[in-house]
Design a protein around this motif. Structure first.
Motif, PDB file in Angstrom:
ATOM      1  N   LYS A   1       0.813  -1.216   0.000  1.00  0.00           N
ATOM      2  CA  LYS A   1       0.000   0.000   0.000  1.00  0.00           C
ATOM      3  C   LYS A   1       0.849   1.270   0.000  1.00  0.00           C
ATOM      4  O   LYS A   1       0.609   2.212   0.748  1.00  0.00           O
ATOM      5  N   VAL A   2       1.863   1.300  -0.900  1.00  0.00           N
ATOM      6  CA  VAL A   2       2.726   2.487  -0.998  1.00  0.00           C
ATOM      7  C   VAL A   2       2.775   3.110  -2.395  1.00  0.00           C
ATOM      8  O   VAL A   2       3.840   3.654  -2.744  1.00  0.00           O
ATOM      9  N   PRO A   3       1.781   3.128  -3.222  1.00  0.00           N
ATOM     10  CA  PRO A   3       0.387   2.790  -2.941  1.00  0.00           C
ATOM     11  C   PRO A   3       0.033   1.329  -3.190  1.00  0.00           C
ATOM     12  O   PRO A   3      -1.047   0.878  -2.824  1.00  0.00           O
TER      13      PRO A   3
ATOM     14  N   SER B   1       7.543   3.232  -3.900  1.00  0.00           N
ATOM     15  CA  SER B   1       8.020   3.929  -2.704  1.00  0.00           C
ATOM     16  C   SER B   1       9.026   5.003  -3.082  1.00  0.00           C
ATOM     17  O   SER B   1       9.452   5.103  -4.242  1.00  0.00           O
ATOM     18  N   PRO B   2       9.477   5.801  -2.112  1.00  0.00           N
ATOM     19  CA  PRO B   2      10.493   6.821  -2.410  1.00  0.00           C
ATOM     20  C   PRO B   2      11.822   6.250  -2.892  1.00  0.00           C
ATOM     21  O   PRO B   2      12.606   6.966  -3.528  1.00  0.00           O
TER      22      PRO B   2
ATOM     23  N   GLY C   1       1.675   8.058  -5.206  1.00  0.00           N
ATOM     24  CA  GLY C   1       1.538   7.988  -3.756  1.00  0.00           C
ATOM     25  C   GLY C   1       1.222   9.303  -3.084  1.00  0.00           C
ATOM     26  O   GLY C   1       1.491   9.469  -1.888  1.00  0.00           O
ATOM     27  N   VAL C   2       0.634  10.232  -3.823  1.00  0.00           N
ATOM     28  CA  VAL C   2       0.382  11.573  -3.281  1.00  0.00           C
ATOM     29  C   VAL C   2      -0.444  11.515  -1.999  1.00  0.00           C
ATOM     30  O   VAL C   2      -0.178  12.244  -1.045  1.00  0.00           O
TER      31      VAL C   2
ATOM     32  N   ASP D   1      -1.701  11.561 -10.468  1.00  0.00           N
ATOM     33  CA  ASP D   1      -3.005  10.968 -10.727  1.00  0.00           C
ATOM     34  C   ASP D   1      -4.004  11.616  -9.783  1.00  0.00           C
ATOM     35  O   ASP D   1      -3.637  12.112  -8.721  1.00  0.00           O
ATOM     36  N   THR D   2      -5.272  11.623 -10.164  1.00  0.00           N
ATOM     37  CA  THR D   2      -6.270  12.340  -9.367  1.00  0.00           C
ATOM     38  C   THR D   2      -7.546  11.513  -9.219  1.00  0.00           C
ATOM     39  O   THR D   2      -8.164  11.153 -10.225  1.00  0.00           O
TER      40      THR D   2
END
Length: 497
Positions: free
Chosen positions: A94-96, A406-407, A430-431, A196-197
């Motif tokens: 879930k990152v995302p 992830s980062p 992942g915003v 993404d939105t």
């Protein structure tokens, strides 16, 4: 030897400095140093070292002189002696999405971080361990050629690409330089993101989400729309009632004719009616009004239909000046992509599932798409993606970059994007993931008003924050568990005879 050196130093000096005697006075540096000045200072320096260790005999004298002359040189790493000693995985979730983090350890205490692509198995990386143990990670390209036969298109490349990220991280740390510098330097200090939105249940909800993105500083947005939103509505689609059109991913239900999500686009034979296209036009028009025309707006996830329907939808979208239409048909239908690109004015784009540069080259050489879209965690890693971008640049084709992880993986993308001239924007999925930026240390904030500042720290420029990252550990998995079962190579890997 020392006598001859002293004789050299006693030679007449230039008028602006005194001649040296047996006991030389403090060295005076002239305003404009000459070659002779440099030689005399260099000889003096070497002579002082020789005199300092004159009473030391045998081979230890050389060692002590070397130690003395290099006392200010960093000894954090000796790159030529660096060896890989271990590879482990921590599977974050879930990152995302699911993102296995790779940790490569070395004999000098340096650790390299990489990441298997979202949705891929950790085993794609673990199977490479036996081929890496004992190797020098600084030989990045050599090791990449060794492991790339074990990658494939889509998620199957995740292990190879994740390991390649970690190798660059180690090489950068060993030589004390950021990864972008080893790629030839950077074209930009900041990397632009596109976000993404979430659409929301109503246009009012969507408007709120879009305004939130713009308020966060994002200057480039992407939306999803497609035939899934027409599913079950009267007279919108032809031939869709035998498919699970509302679900185009792995959650598609198996029907008598097959699984919609696993059926390649041309083979569903679904068509969109005039009424259906009008509905899509109405939807995109409202979104464009919400976003405005000052902000680039890209589009994705249209559904599974043939090239003719793709062209019809593409033509209908032309008034809205979309930044691109993404993955209208699968990437490997090169001729169909060219057919679509030639027929519509909106830019076309594909590539997030392509492994290695060769398939990108086919698309580029045929001018089949207007833009390319590699996902660095599938396309071959940092260097291969730069090579892809450079080839596209020579053909006048821009490169956007797909990313959903992830980062750790983001920073691999950031260094590649910084070093590639035709780069446009990098996706950020992942915003809205709470705690996403805390997964690493070394760069705060990571996202700064829709951009990422390119780090100047060695390697990728970040380190895993284990305390924060553990909160994302996938249920049922173990934090960097021992992987000794993968230590032994059990196959003959050569691809030729």
């Amino acid at each position: 030897m020392k006598k001859s050196l002293l004789d050299f130093l006693r030679q007449p000096a230039p008028p602006d400095r005194p001649a040296l005697t047996t006991s030389p006075p403090p060295l005076i540096v002239p305003k404009t140093p000459s070659r002779r000045d440099f030689m005399q200072k260099s000889v003096l320096g070497g002579l002082s070292v020789g005199l300092a260790f004159d009473n030391v005999k045998g081979p230890h004298r050389v060692d002590q002189e070397l130690e003395f002359t290099t006392q200010r040189v960093s000894r954090d790493s000796k790159p030529s002696d660096l060896k890989i000693t271990d590879l482990r995985i921590a599977h974050l979730d879930k990152v995302p999405f699911g993102s296995p983090i790779i940790k490569i350890e070395t004999n000098q205490g340096l650790v390299g971080w990489g990441e298997v692509r979202d949705g891929a198995s950790p085993n794609y990386a673990l199977m490479l361990k036996s081929r890496l143990l004992g190797k020098n990670p600084c030989n990045v390209e050599q090791l990449f050629k060794l492991i790339k036969p074990f990658g494939g298109h889509g998620r199957a490349a995740g292990g190879v690409c994740g390991v390649e990220m970690a190798l660059w991280d180690l090489a950068g740390k060993a030589f004390n330089v950021p990864v972008y510098q080893m790629l030839g330097g950077k074209y930009r200090d900041q990397v632009r993101l596109y976000a993404d939105t979430p659409e929301g249940k109503t246009y009012d909800d969507f408007a709120v989400n879009m305004k939130k993105r713009k308020g966060q500083g994002y200057t480039f947005l992407k939306m999803d729309f497609g035939i899934g939103m027409l599913a079950g509505q009267k007279d919108m689609l032809v031939g869709a009632d035998v498919w699970d059109v509302a679900n185009q991913y792995g959650n598609s239900k198996q029907s008598k004719v097959g699984n919609y999500g696993m059926t390649k686009h041309p083979f569903t034979r679904i068509q969109v009616t005039k009424k259906g296209i009008d509905k899509l036009v109405e939807h995109v028009g409202k979104v464009r009004e919400i976003v405005g025309y000052d902000t680039p707006l890209a589009a994705d996830h249209f559904g599974h239909f043939d090239v003719n329907t793709a062209i019809q939808i593409g033509k209908a979208m032309e008034p809205f000046r979309l930044a691109w239409l993404e993955d209208l048909v699968p990437w490997f239908y090169t001729d169909q992509w060219k057919q679509i690109s030639d027929a519509i004015d909106t830019p076309t784009l594909t590539g997030e599932d392509i492994f290695l540069k060769e398939e990108f080259i086919k698309l580029i050489d045929k001018r089949a798409v207007d833009m390319i879209h590699p996902d660095l965690a599938s396309s071959g890693g940092i260097l291969e993606t730069k090579k892809i971008g450079d080839y596209a640049e020579d053909a006048g084709i821009p490169m956007a970059m797909h990313f959903a992880g992830s980062p750790i993986s983001m920073m691999a993308n950031v260094h590649c994007a910084a070093a590639t001239e035709n780069f446009v924007a990098l996706e950020h999925h992942g915003v809205d993931v709470e705690g996403w930026e805390d997964i690493v240390t070394g760069l705060k904030p990571i996202v700064d008003s829709g951009f990422v500042n390119v780090p100047d720290k060695p390697g990728l420029g970040v380190e895993l924050n284990e305390e924060a990252a553990k909160k994302f550990l996938k249920k049922g998995s173990t934090w960097f568990a021992p992987t000794d079962v993968w230590n032994t190579k059990d196959s003959w890997d050569r691809e030729w005879s």
